[in-house]
Scaffold this active site. Sequence first.
Site, short mmCIF file in Angstrom:
data_model
loop_
_atom_site.label_atom_id
_atom_site.label_comp_id
_atom_site.label_asym_id
_atom_site.label_seq_id
_atom_site.Cartn_x
_atom_site.Cartn_y
_atom_site.Cartn_z
CE LYS A 1 -4.39 -1.36 0.13
NZ LYS A 1 -5.41 -0.89 -0.82
CB SER B 1 -1.08 -8.27 -1.37
OG SER B 1 -2.05 -8.93 -0.56
#
Length: 412
Positions: free
Chosen positions: A62, A312
């Site tokens: 992110k 992720s």
Amino acid sequence: MVAPPDAALTPPVTSADVDAARELLTGVVRTTPVAGARALSDLTGTPVHLKCENLQRTGSFKIRGAYTRIARLTAAERARGVVAASAGNHAQGVALAARLLGVRATVFMPERATLPKVDATRGYGAEVVLTGRSVDDAVQAATAAAQESGAVLVHPFDHPDIIAGQGTVGCEIVEQVPDVATVLVPAGGGGLLGGIAAVLRARRPGARIVGVQAAGAAAWPPSLAAGHPQALDGMRTMADGIAVGRPGDITFPQVAGLIDELVTVGEDALSGALVHCLERAKLVVEPAGAAPVAALLEQPGRFEGPVVAVLSGGNVDPLVLLHVIRHGLVASSRYLNLHVQIPDRPGALAELLARIGTLGANITDIAHSRISGALPVGEVDVELSLETRGPDHRDAIVASLRDAGHAVTAPS
């Protein structure tokens, strides 16, 4: 490619946009490693590599999108500060990016957000406001705060700068595994998936790009079928990092126009994938980040190799981790709950436990009850929790107990 009907599929972010974001991120984000996955390679019969964004700064990809978005604000916009809403990874990415760029950040998080994620977000320098019961409540509060104060709302996925920043993961993949044939990417709002797809389409056009969603929060399949974003009525999954109820208006054409396929995985596969990453790859991965591994475990022969599975993120609350590990052990038949009926006489319980011991199972918990309307007279119900070595060992234990004349209730 996925091509929904009656939709203008013009992806808003190109490989050139991702290249520009990568230049901006030089010296800010880590080039995360690609780890070989021998166990998965043996299972699938093709080389499998793990792209370890769980080792990125803040513990997830992110930071790439958040920094790109905030860095491109005007001086006047930066002076007004930024706001964001998140239960975890996006919150930390925005907080760190804002600190690095000298911008004031306020992050709205649900009241039940886990303490480690709240503390980490504050630790990166953001003001945290706890509000509402869900991320949707936090989004509403953040939007209202942005409108009132003039601060810029940094969306978790639905902005071209966010997509471009997340897509820099794809640049690294094609450099680290130049012959990649399939890339498996967790799919939530679509920023990471769409950004990676932009790079792969330009640099490795023959590679298949596959999004992976949790079946309990799968908004993309109905949206792709309809040709436009569709909202789910509800979601239920342990993979909160990809639990997004509606694809974005910007990410939708990006994803729909570029990916080849979208698959869903169940909760057992997600928890099993997390356990697999811990045991075999020695990596702490959150359930959302383990979704590509879950797809490989569920359908090991489906994907052409070499395969790159994007992990992720690795931000998982320790209490959630304990729960998910136990769930994963149950799903893989490594942890077994049994109800066994035995005669209500002295020595019967000892005989049962001795038999289980000779079968090589480890008893972790036991409960003994004479009170049940379903029990025959003179019988006792014994609930056992066992550690086993897998499905074959589980089946052998159950068969042996039944051969000894016991009524056994066990999961199939």
